[in-house]
Scaffold this active site. Structure first.
Site, short mmCIF file in Angstrom:
data_model
loop_
_atom_site.label_atom_id
_atom_site.label_comp_id
_atom_site.label_asym_id
_atom_site.label_seq_id
_atom_site.Cartn_x
_atom_site.Cartn_y
_atom_site.Cartn_z
N LYS A 12 4.57 79.87 29.36
CA LYS A 12 3.65 79.79 30.50
C LYS A 12 3.26 81.19 30.93
O LYS A 12 4.11 82.03 31.22
CB LYS A 12 4.32 79.05 31.65
CG LYS A 12 3.42 78.93 32.85
CD LYS A 12 3.48 77.56 33.44
CE LYS A 12 2.67 77.46 34.71
NZ LYS A 12 3.28 76.51 35.64
N GLY A 33 -0.72 70.23 39.07
CA GLY A 33 0.26 70.86 39.95
C GLY A 33 0.07 70.49 41.40
O GLY A 33 0.55 69.45 41.88
N THR A 34 -0.67 71.32 42.11
CA THR A 34 -0.85 71.15 43.55
C THR A 34 -1.32 69.74 43.92
O THR A 34 -0.88 69.18 44.93
CB THR A 34 -1.84 72.22 44.05
OG1 THR A 34 -1.34 73.51 43.66
CG2 THR A 34 -1.99 72.19 45.56
N ASN A 90 -0.36 80.11 35.32
CA ASN A 90 0.49 80.04 36.50
C ASN A 90 -0.37 80.48 37.69
O ASN A 90 -1.58 80.66 37.55
CB ASN A 90 1.73 80.92 36.34
CG ASN A 90 2.90 80.42 37.17
OD1 ASN A 90 2.73 80.07 38.34
ND2 ASN A 90 4.07 80.37 36.58
N ASN A 133 1.82 79.71 47.61
CA ASN A 133 3.23 79.35 47.76
C ASN A 133 4.13 80.52 47.44
O ASN A 133 3.81 81.39 46.63
CB ASN A 133 3.58 78.13 46.90
CG ASN A 133 3.99 78.51 45.50
OD1 ASN A 133 5.13 78.90 45.24
ND2 ASN A 133 3.05 78.42 44.56
N CYS A 167 6.20 83.48 36.98
CA CYS A 167 6.26 83.15 38.39
C CYS A 167 6.22 84.43 39.21
O CYS A 167 7.05 85.31 39.02
CB CYS A 167 7.52 82.36 38.71
SG CYS A 167 7.54 81.81 40.42
C1 LIG Z 1 4.77 74.84 45.31
C2 LIG Z 1 4.60 75.33 43.89
C3 LIG Z 1 5.72 75.64 43.13
C4 LIG Z 1 5.57 76.09 41.82
N1 LIG Z 1 6.68 76.36 41.08
C5 LIG Z 1 6.56 76.73 39.78
C6 LIG Z 1 7.69 76.93 38.96
O1 LIG Z 1 8.83 76.78 39.38
N2 LIG Z 1 7.49 77.30 37.67
C7 LIG Z 1 6.25 77.45 37.13
O2 LIG Z 1 6.13 77.75 35.95
N3 LIG Z 1 5.14 77.25 37.88
C8 LIG Z 1 5.27 76.90 39.19
N4 LIG Z 1 4.15 76.67 39.95
C9 LIG Z 1 2.81 76.87 39.35
C10 LIG Z 1 2.22 75.57 38.84
O3 LIG Z 1 3.03 74.97 37.86
C11 LIG Z 1 0.80 75.77 38.30
O4 LIG Z 1 0.86 76.63 37.19
C12 LIG Z 1 -0.14 76.40 39.31
O5 LIG Z 1 0.14 75.92 40.60
C13 LIG Z 1 -1.60 76.11 38.99
O6 LIG Z 1 -1.87 74.73 38.89
P1 LIG Z 1 -2.39 73.82 40.12
O7 LIG Z 1 -3.60 74.50 40.69
O8 LIG Z 1 -2.66 72.50 39.52
O9 LIG Z 1 -1.29 73.80 41.12
C14 LIG Z 1 4.27 76.24 41.27
C15 LIG Z 1 3.15 75.93 42.04
C16 LIG Z 1 3.29 75.47 43.34
C17 LIG Z 1 2.06 75.14 44.14
#
Ligand SMILES: Cc1cc2nc3c(=O)[nH]c(=O)nc-3n(C[C@H](O)[C@H](O)[C@H](O)COP(=O)(O)O)c2cc1C
Ligand SMILES: Cc1cc2nc3c(=O)[nH]c(=O)nc-3n(C[C@H](O)[C@H](O)[C@H](O)COP(=O)(O)OP(=O)(O)OC[C@H]3O[C@@H](n4cnc5c(N)ncnc54)[C@H](O)[C@@H]3O)c2cc1C
Ligand code: FES
Lengths: 307, 293
Positions: A187, A287-288, A214, A86, A151
């Site tokens: 984070k 998250g995802t 992250n 993303n 991020c």
């Molecule tokens: C579409 C999207 C937007 C995200 N936006 C943020 C964000 O604004 N701030 C943040 O700390 N992490 C953000 N993340 C990261 C997630 O919080 C998470 O740390 C990361 O995706 C890994 O976890 P997952 O595999 O369960 O998604 C985002 C992830 C995705 C996929």
């Protein structure tokens, strides 16, 4: 099919637990950026669930910055075989609207909230934390702050910012000074050789826990054009593919830093979540998988209740 | 309610449901278009123009569900119309009897209902997989005087069975037209603009769904005649319910910049054509700095 819970698993993840100065209502959270501000989907229905919030310990809200951001150009998402990349670019309503509109609405709806904040200068974390304390200090459902030091999608601050242990410490210390009675999380980015330098800096500066991880820096190529799919070329890789990476980072932190860790990365099922708990994580974030299923975290919370 | 967060828009007759469905059939409606029929574990009432996020259940599920407009539904069944373009749609085409799917729907803002068009006749202009929402509207709400236009590449590309006499058909190439059916040569927006039934002073309302160049042409057609126009946009979507901001489209805004990002899955997919900043569509939302990461 019901999950056979392992014998060592004794915790009820929907029961309150202490994190620093605050008691949070549970250990299964949604991850920042994947459930917006926690207000979308509030009246969705699924068989057997009162709401997508059932059993959740916290919704970590989309990261907000001092000023609103329009985010990155489209397309912002590229799905790969086992994950997604993303490049949202931290599109957000800005800290003012977050304080004035979002947080009061979350409080009204009783959604347990951890506010995710990002900024380009360490002192801004202090300013924002102080305002949260003023605005929402009396709220029952606002439980803490997660400082997003990781991020990968923004030019200023963001990445390199969160790779420098001294800067991480400064940001955490600035927020800590203004948050006497709320949990403070940092984070962390996995895109660094030794994540324990960051986790150590954060914990020493007063974070109650670190959230790891992250997204991982990733890129997808569109073979019809020969160009990266995302206009910014790189994005943040997430989803099932990053689960082993997240587990490794969490393990490193637990083993070397000794600080508390909230595990994030690739969790789609209760089994995935259990792996983080097995390594010593105090809570986990989805998250995802929450994007695919607004009830993902609620389902995991329910499956992990012993007995 | 927060504008950026309108979870279930005010028009929605029912809340969004997360349910499972069982694969029933893939029925070929044209060379490129397949109708997917599923049996629903729970009813999913919807308004014409709303969509559902569809995925395979369990271990075969895709990382992101895929958005599809709802072609039709009963309490027990739902149908979609799709074209195979990539991994997700190929997976749908390969489904076997009884295989389980997940459905999250209905989602998004629908086309205005029959009571919201001010008694004016409706012109529906569809291209390719843009047909389902308009087909559903005409089937459910169409009155005498409402008229559908559908454009395809050639006769093989037209889902003839789905298109009854209320639909006018245009093709880029006039080949493989079945006996007893008509198809006019040319682009569907041009065809509609020249169509005899649409000349004269009668004010109308236009609904359209299809590729962006077609939507732009339709919006211009409507604007030239002073007709209200509503278009349904197909943006890339990660969640379909406002959680990720992966689906933004530029819309007119009174603020300083003159535009803002609208979240297509929640504020759309149906927009009033004059809300959309067509000039910014597909353009970078911010200047691209030369940085990594
Ligand atoms: C579409 C999207 C937007 C995200 N936006 C943020 C964000 O604004 N701030 C943040 O700390 N992490 C953000 N993340 C990261 C997630 O919080 C998470 O740390 C990361 O995706 C890994 O976890 P997952 O595999 O369960 O998604 C985002 C992830 C995705 C996929
Ligand atoms: C509201 C809405 C309604 C839609 N209705 C229909 C319909 O009725 N019939 C139909 O055939 N298609 C429809 N689409 C487009 C459909 O979602 C895509 O064709 C499909 O997601 C492609 O998935 P894929 O894995 O086969 O393709 P891939 O290109 O491999 O997909 C990769 C990623 O890109 C996204 N993507 C690719 N193309 C599109 C596109 N045109 N629009 C949105 N996302 C895309 C996918 O969701 C996925 O996340 C609709 C899209 C939207 C937003
Ligand atoms: S697809 Fe996630 S916000 Fe629209």
């Amino acid at each position: 099919m019901a999950l056979q819970l392992p014998a060592w698993w004794k915790i009820d993840p929907t029961a309150p637990f202490e994190l620093g100065p605050r008691r949070l209502p549970g250990r299964i959270w949604t991850a920042s950026g994947c459930f917006a501000y926690g207000l979308t989907g509030h009246d969705f229905a699924a068989p057997g669930f009162a709401s997508p919030y059932e059993g959740l310990g916290a919704v970590v809200t989309k990261t907000v910055t001092p000023a609103p951001r329009a985010g990155n150009p489209m397309p912002r998402l590229a799905e790969t075989a086992c994950g997604a990349i993303n490049s949202i670019g931290l599109e957000n309503v800005g800290f003012d609207r977050f304080c004035d509109e979002v947080l009061p609405e979350l409080e009204r709806r009783g959604v347990p909230t951890v506010a995710s904040l990002a900024a380009t200068r360490p002192a801004e974390f202090g300013t924002m934390a102080a305002r949260l304390h003023r605005v929402a200090g009396g709220f029952a459902h606002w439980h803490g702050v997660e400082v997003n030091l990781s991020c990968p999608n923004v030019a200023e601050g963001g990445h390199d910012f969160g790779r420098d242990p001294a800067t991480v410490a400064e940001c955490v210390a600035a927020a800590r000074a203004e948050l006497p009675d709320r949990a403070l999380l940092a984070k962390l980015t996995p895109n660094i050789t030794d994540i324990t330098e960051l986790s150590g800096a954060a914990i020493n500066a007063g974070a109650d826990a670190v959230s790891a991880i992250n997204t991982v820096l990733g890129l997808e190529v569109d073979l019809t054009t020969g160009q990266p799919v995302l206009p910014r070329r790189f994005g943040g890789y997430s989803g099932p593919a990053v689960l082993p990476i997240a587990l490794a980072k969490v393990d490193e932190i637990v083993q070397k830093t000794g600080g508390k860790v909230v595990g994030v990365g690739g969790i789609a099922t209760a089994t995935d979540a259990l792996k983080f708990f097995a390594l010593g994580a105090v809570a986990v974030q989805v998250g995802t998988a929450q994007m695919r299923d607004p009830f993902a975290a609620a389902r995991i919370a329910r499956e992990l209740r012993p007995g | 309610m927060l504008r950026l967060e309108a979870a279930v828009p005010e028009f929605s007759p029912v809340p969004t449901v997360s349910t499972t469905a069982a694969f029933l059939a893939n029925v070929r409606e044209s060379a490129g278009l397949i109708r997917l029929d599923v049996s629903l574990a729970r009813p999913v009432p919807f308004a014409a123009g709303q969509f559902a996020m569809v995925n395979l259940a369990g271990e075969h599920s895709l990382v992101f569900s895929r958005p599809f407009s709802i072609l039709s539904a009963t309490e027990e069944r739902m149908s979609f119309l799709y074209r195979v373009v990539g991994r997700g749609t190929a997976a749908l085409a390969g489904l076997r009897a009884g295989q389980e799917l997940t459905i999250l729907g209905p989602l998004g803002r629908p086309f205005p209902g029959p009571g919201a068009v001010g008694g004016k006749p409706v012109v529906l202009i569809a291209g390719g997989v843009g047909l389902p929402p308009l087909h559903n509207w005409l089937t459910r709400h169409g009155r005498p005087g409402d008229l559908g236009f559908f454009g395809g590449r050639d006769g093989q590309d037209i889902p003839w069975q789905l298109l009854d006499e209320r639909w006018q058909i245009s093709v880029d190439e006039r080949t493989d037209i079945p006996a007893g059916r008509e198809a006019w040569p040319g682009r569907v927006a041009d065809f509609a603009a020249r169509h005899a039934a649409l000349q004269g002073a009668q004010p109308r309302v236009v609904f359209s769904c299809g590729p962006i160049p077609m939507l732009k042409a339709v919006a211009e057609l409507a604007a030239a005649r002073g007709w209200a126009c509503h278009v349904s946009l197909e943006e890339h979507m990660g969640c379909g319910y406002g959680a990720c901001k992966g689906c933004v489209v530029p819309v007119v805004d009174d603020g300083g910049a003159g535009w803002r990002n609208a979240t297509c899955c929640v504020e759309g997919p149906v927009f009033s054509a004059d809300e959309i900043r067509w000039d910014r569509y597909g353009k970078p939302a911010v200047p691209l700095p030369t940085i990594e990461g």
